[in-house]
Design a protein around this motif. Structure first.
Motif, PDB file in Angstrom:
ATOM      1  N   CYS A 138      -4.758 -50.601  62.344  1.00 49.48           N
ATOM      2  CA  CYS A 138      -5.065 -50.651  60.912  1.00 49.48           C
ATOM      3  C   CYS A 138      -6.071 -49.584  60.493  1.00 49.48           C
ATOM      4  O   CYS A 138      -6.303 -49.388  59.299  1.00 49.48           O
ATOM      5  CB  CYS A 138      -5.567 -52.043  60.515  1.00 49.48           C
ATOM      6  N   CYS A 162      -9.546 -55.379  67.763  1.00 48.43           N
ATOM      7  CA  CYS A 162      -9.993 -54.990  66.427  1.00 48.43           C
ATOM      8  C   CYS A 162     -10.544 -56.214  65.693  1.00 48.43           C
ATOM      9  O   CYS A 162      -9.889 -57.258  65.645  1.00 48.43           O
ATOM     10  CB  CYS A 162      -8.796 -54.402  65.667  1.00 48.43           C
ATOM     11  N   CYS A 209      -9.508 -48.468  64.693  1.00 48.68           N
ATOM     12  CA  CYS A 209      -8.392 -49.288  65.159  1.00 48.68           C
ATOM     13  C   CYS A 209      -7.105 -48.468  65.183  1.00 48.68           C
ATOM     14  O   CYS A 209      -6.805 -47.724  64.246  1.00 48.68           O
ATOM     15  CB  CYS A 209      -8.223 -50.508  64.241  1.00 48.68           C
ATOM     16  N   CYS A 263     -10.818 -56.470  62.637  1.00 49.91           N
ATOM     17  CA  CYS A 263     -10.131 -56.551  61.331  1.00 49.91           C
ATOM     18  C   CYS A 263      -8.758 -57.188  61.488  1.00 49.91           C
ATOM     19  O   CYS A 263      -8.462 -58.196  60.857  1.00 49.91           O
ATOM     20  CB  CYS A 263     -10.023 -55.139  60.742  1.00 49.91           C
ATOM     21  N   CYS A 264      -7.898 -56.626  62.373  1.00 48.38           N
ATOM     22  CA  CYS A 264      -6.545 -57.143  62.525  1.00 48.38           C
ATOM     23  C   CYS A 264      -6.376 -57.933  63.820  1.00 48.38           C
ATOM     24  O   CYS A 264      -5.360 -58.597  64.008  1.00 48.38           O
ATOM     25  CB  CYS A 264      -5.515 -56.013  62.455  1.00 48.38           C
TER      26      CYS A 264
END
Ligand SMILES: [Zn+2]
Length: 83
Positions: A65, A76, A62, A78-79
């Motif tokens: 992050c 992403c 990413c 995750c974020c």
């Protein structure tokens, strides 16, 4: 007199030949056009194939992050930010 008659008899033969030549030309033209269309289509496929190569070569981390990304992912996991 006989000359004029001869000319009259030649005419249908000539028209037939012209029609034959025209048909042949059209046939050749269609074949040529088909070949051009075929090569154009192949070029398009090649262009699409080439365009997809950089996509697969995207960084697998990413940009925001640094989390690892699944291949070809646009966001992403995750974020949630766009890559
Ligand atoms: Zn992220």
């Amino acid at each position: 007199m006989s000359k004029a008659k001869q000319k009259k008899e030649e005419k249908p033969v000539k028209i037939e030949k012209v029609a034959e030549d025209t048909g042949e030309l059209i046939g050749k033209g269609i074949r040529k056009t088909w070949n051009v269309a075929k090569s154009f289509g192949k070029g398009l496929v090649d262009a699409v194939d080439k365009r997809e190569e950089p996509k697969a070569a995207l960084p697998l981390a990413c940009q925001h992050c640094g989390a690892s990304l699944p291949p070809k992912s646009k966001f992403c996991p995750c974020c949630g930010k766009k890559q």
